[in-house]
Design a protein around this motif. Structure first.
Motif, PDB file in Angstrom:
ATOM      1  N   LYS A 183       0.828  -1.205   0.000  1.00  0.00           N
ATOM      2  CA  LYS A 183       0.000   0.000   0.000  1.00  0.00           C
ATOM      3  C   LYS A 183       0.863   1.256   0.000  1.00  0.00           C
ATOM      4  O   LYS A 183       0.505   2.267  -0.617  1.00  0.00           O
ATOM      5  CB  LYS A 183      -0.920  -0.018   1.214  1.00  0.00           C
ATOM      6  CG  LYS A 183      -1.993  -1.096   1.159  1.00  0.00           C
ATOM      7  CD  LYS A 183      -2.893  -1.039   2.376  1.00  0.00           C
ATOM      8  CE  LYS A 183      -3.969  -2.120   2.312  1.00  0.00           C
ATOM      9  NZ  LYS A 183      -4.825  -2.103   3.526  1.00  0.00           N
ATOM     10  N   GLU A 186       2.078   1.736  -3.577  1.00  0.00           N
ATOM     11  CA  GLU A 186       0.968   2.157  -4.423  1.00  0.00           C
ATOM     12  C   GLU A 186       0.605   3.613  -4.162  1.00  0.00           C
ATOM     13  O   GLU A 186       0.259   4.360  -5.076  1.00  0.00           O
ATOM     14  CB  GLU A 186      -0.241   1.252  -4.178  1.00  0.00           C
ATOM     15  CG  GLU A 186      -0.076  -0.153  -4.736  1.00  0.00           C
ATOM     16  CD  GLU A 186      -1.248  -1.047  -4.395  1.00  0.00           C
ATOM     17  OE1 GLU A 186      -2.066  -0.643  -3.527  1.00  0.00           O
ATOM     18  OE2 GLU A 186      -1.359  -2.138  -4.974  1.00  0.00           O
ATOM     19  N   ARG A 187       0.685   4.033  -2.905  1.00  0.00           N
ATOM     20  CA  ARG A 187       0.396   5.416  -2.573  1.00  0.00           C
ATOM     21  C   ARG A 187       1.440   6.358  -3.188  1.00  0.00           C
ATOM     22  O   ARG A 187       1.118   7.444  -3.672  1.00  0.00           O
ATOM     23  CB  ARG A 187       0.363   5.579  -1.053  1.00  0.00           C
ATOM     24  CG  ARG A 187      -0.100   6.940  -0.575  1.00  0.00           C
ATOM     25  CD  ARG A 187      -0.069   6.994   0.937  1.00  0.00           C
ATOM     26  NE  ARG A 187      -0.911   5.961   1.509  1.00  0.00           N
ATOM     27  CZ  ARG A 187      -0.868   5.620   2.803  1.00  0.00           C
ATOM     28  NH1 ARG A 187       0.001   6.207   3.614  1.00  0.00           N
ATOM     29  NH2 ARG A 187      -1.671   4.691   3.262  1.00  0.00           N
TER      30      ARG A 187
END
Length: 523
Positions: A183, A186-187
């Motif tokens: 995550k 992806e951020r």
């Protein structure tokens, strides 16, 4: 590789070494204790260990081809699988409290050293917390002191400061437990503001370094070597810039000489090399994609040509996927054994089609049949042939019935011919159409043979080699094409006319292009 893992594991146990452990069950508690209070040490005994574990991760580039940054998909897949393999809790604790193993000084065999600094800080915080709580309790409960407001403030402040440090550490672990490395990356990739900054790749590199350090820690804990094997497939189906991005990601992951990564890159160089040459990564390498591959790949392995037995196994595996045919055969046998009367009409035609299809498959799978020697070595082509044969036979039966001039073996051979040599077959059919040889179907021989037509017009095809270069590259061995049509399967013009109407695995736009080129050449 799994067999080698088991063999080495058994050999290590026979030598009297301690049994490996995993961070699951009771081992999870041990791992958390060591993560918090001990520092791992790489000893001589650890370096001599021969047992190892391969962590297999399959990355299909085609699944991430739609995203802007394909290389980020590779890194996130790596992070996700490592987190899934070892568990989220050990990795989260390592982010906050863990440390990379250091090498032992001398021949010491101690693999774990107490973190004195961490222990002193923890005991100090607990002592200060206890003192603060004690002062606060005294200020609240002891008669005569309860009226001293300053003592309450001091006790509350001391307890709050020491307790907040412990709470912040726990919250950091909880944050890493909830927000995974996948995550985080992806951020970062979704942030347009951050993606343009110079520190973008360093952030990604930092996440990868944490994984590498964690794997080094788990090596000492599990008492074996760890290697992460990334199988990269489907790269030759992606756009050129995506291909270059994956190679850059591989270079980033392998930039550390001690990185425990092994990349298995399954690609077709004839497809990958032009992709690399179209991107900017070739500057300084004379625009030579093969030279770039030689620099990037440390152990090249070109799969040898498939032998006859391997081809037959490939055909058998592809045929077994045709569950529709197997189900109908079984259902028909059950109906016969129960005395159920056979249905008429389309069901009889369907049973005839199934019988023809199985006869064609038998010819393809029979090692004694000459047709099996022409099967392609590529498994994808074999599956395509197996999927095309039933459609071709059903269309043929619908048009001509079982009384036609063709057999299931001939139809299967035609499907193989169209798959192996689409350019040469299209050229022959176009020349056949232009010369009018496809019309005298009522003649005794059905017109000329396809091989004689191709041989008469081979010189013209050679003259058009440059505009048809990409289509010609689809063909297989030209000598096998000659043997196929001249000796083993001498199709005539009449048979070609009948089969052309049911041919579904031949791109008819190729013939159209050839017709235009021949017409332009005659102007």
């Amino acid at each position: 590789m799994r067999e080698e893992m088991a063999r080495r594991e058994a050999a290590e146990l026979l030598r009297g070494h301690r049994k490996p452990r995993t961070p699951h069950g009771w081992g999870l508690l041990v791992a958390l204790w060591l993560l918090a209070f001990y520092e791992p040490v790489v000893t001589e005994g650890h370096l001599r260990r021969k047992n190892l574990e391969f962590i297999f991760i399959r990355f299909s580039a085609w699944e991430f081809a739609g995203c802007d940054k394909l290389w980020a998909g590779l890194v996130t897949t790596l992070c996700h699988h490592i987190r899934q393999h070892f568990g989220a809790l050990p990795l989260s604790v390592f982010h906050v409290l863990g440390s990379r193993p250091r090498f032992a000084s001398g021949f010491s065999q101690r693999e774990w050293i107490l973190k004195k600094g961490t222990c002193l800080r923890l005991w100090g915080l607990l002592l200060v917390l206890a003192v603060g709580v004690g002062i606060l309790l005294v200020a609240l409960l002891v008669p005569g002191i309860k009226d001293h407001h300053a003592l309450k403030v001091v006790g509350s402040a001391v307890a709050s400061l020491s307790g907040s440090s412990l709470v912040l550490g726990a919250l950091s672990i909880l944050k890493n437990f909830v927000v995974s490395e996948k995550k985080k990356i992806e951020r970062l990739t979704n942030s347009e503001r951050f993606a343009g900054q110079l520190g973008f790749m360093s952030k990604i590199r930092g996440e990868v370094e944490v994984l590498v350090d964690f794997l080094a820690f788990m090596e000492v804990f599990e008492r074996r070597r760890l290697r992460v094997v990334l199988e990269i497939t489907g790269l030759d189906l992606c756009y050129p810039e995506k291909v270059a991005g994956v190679f850059n990601a591989m270079a980033t992951l392998l930039s550390d000489a001690n990185a425990p990564f092994i990349f298995l890159l399954a690609v077709d160089p004839s497809v990958i090399v032009p992709c690399l040459e179209q991107t900017g990564c070739m500057k300084g390498l004379a625009d030579n994609g093969y030279l770039y591959l030689n620099r990037a790949v440390s152990l090249p392995f070109s799969i040898p040509e498939m032998g006859s037995r391997s081809r037959l196994r490939s055909v058998e595996a592809a045929i077994q996927t045709r569950e529709d045919l197997m189900y109908r055969i079984i259902a028909g046998n059950v109906a016969k054994t129960r005395g159920v009367p056979a249905a008429g009409g389309w069901k009889e035609a369907d049973s005839e089609a199934v019988a023809w299809i199985h006869e064609a498959f038998r010819c393809l799978h029979d090692g004694a049949d000459v047709l099996s020697r022409y099967l392609p070595a590529n498994g994808a082509n074999v599956r395509r042939i197996v999927n095309t044969v039933p459609i071709t036979l059903r269309l043929l039966l619908h048009r001509s019935g079982t009384s036609g001039i063709l057999s299931p073996r001939s139809a299967a051979a035609w499907v193989v011919l169209a798959d192996r040599w689409p350019c040469r077959l299209s050229w022959t059919l176009q020349c056949l159409e232009d010369s009018g040889q496809s019309f005298p179907a009522g003649s005794e021989s059905g017109g000329k043979s396809l091989w004689s037509i191709f041989r008469e017009n081979a010189a013209e095809l050679g003259a058009l080699r440059q505009p048809l270069a990409k289509v010609l590259s689809l063909d297989g061995d030209p000598e096998l094409f000659q043997t196929f049509l001249a000796r083993d399967f001498p199709f005539g013009a009449g048979e070609a006319r009948e089969l052309l109407g049911v041919t579904v695995n031949l791109d008819h736009s190729i013939r159209h292009q050839m017709g235009l080129l021949r017409a332009l050449d005659r102007i």
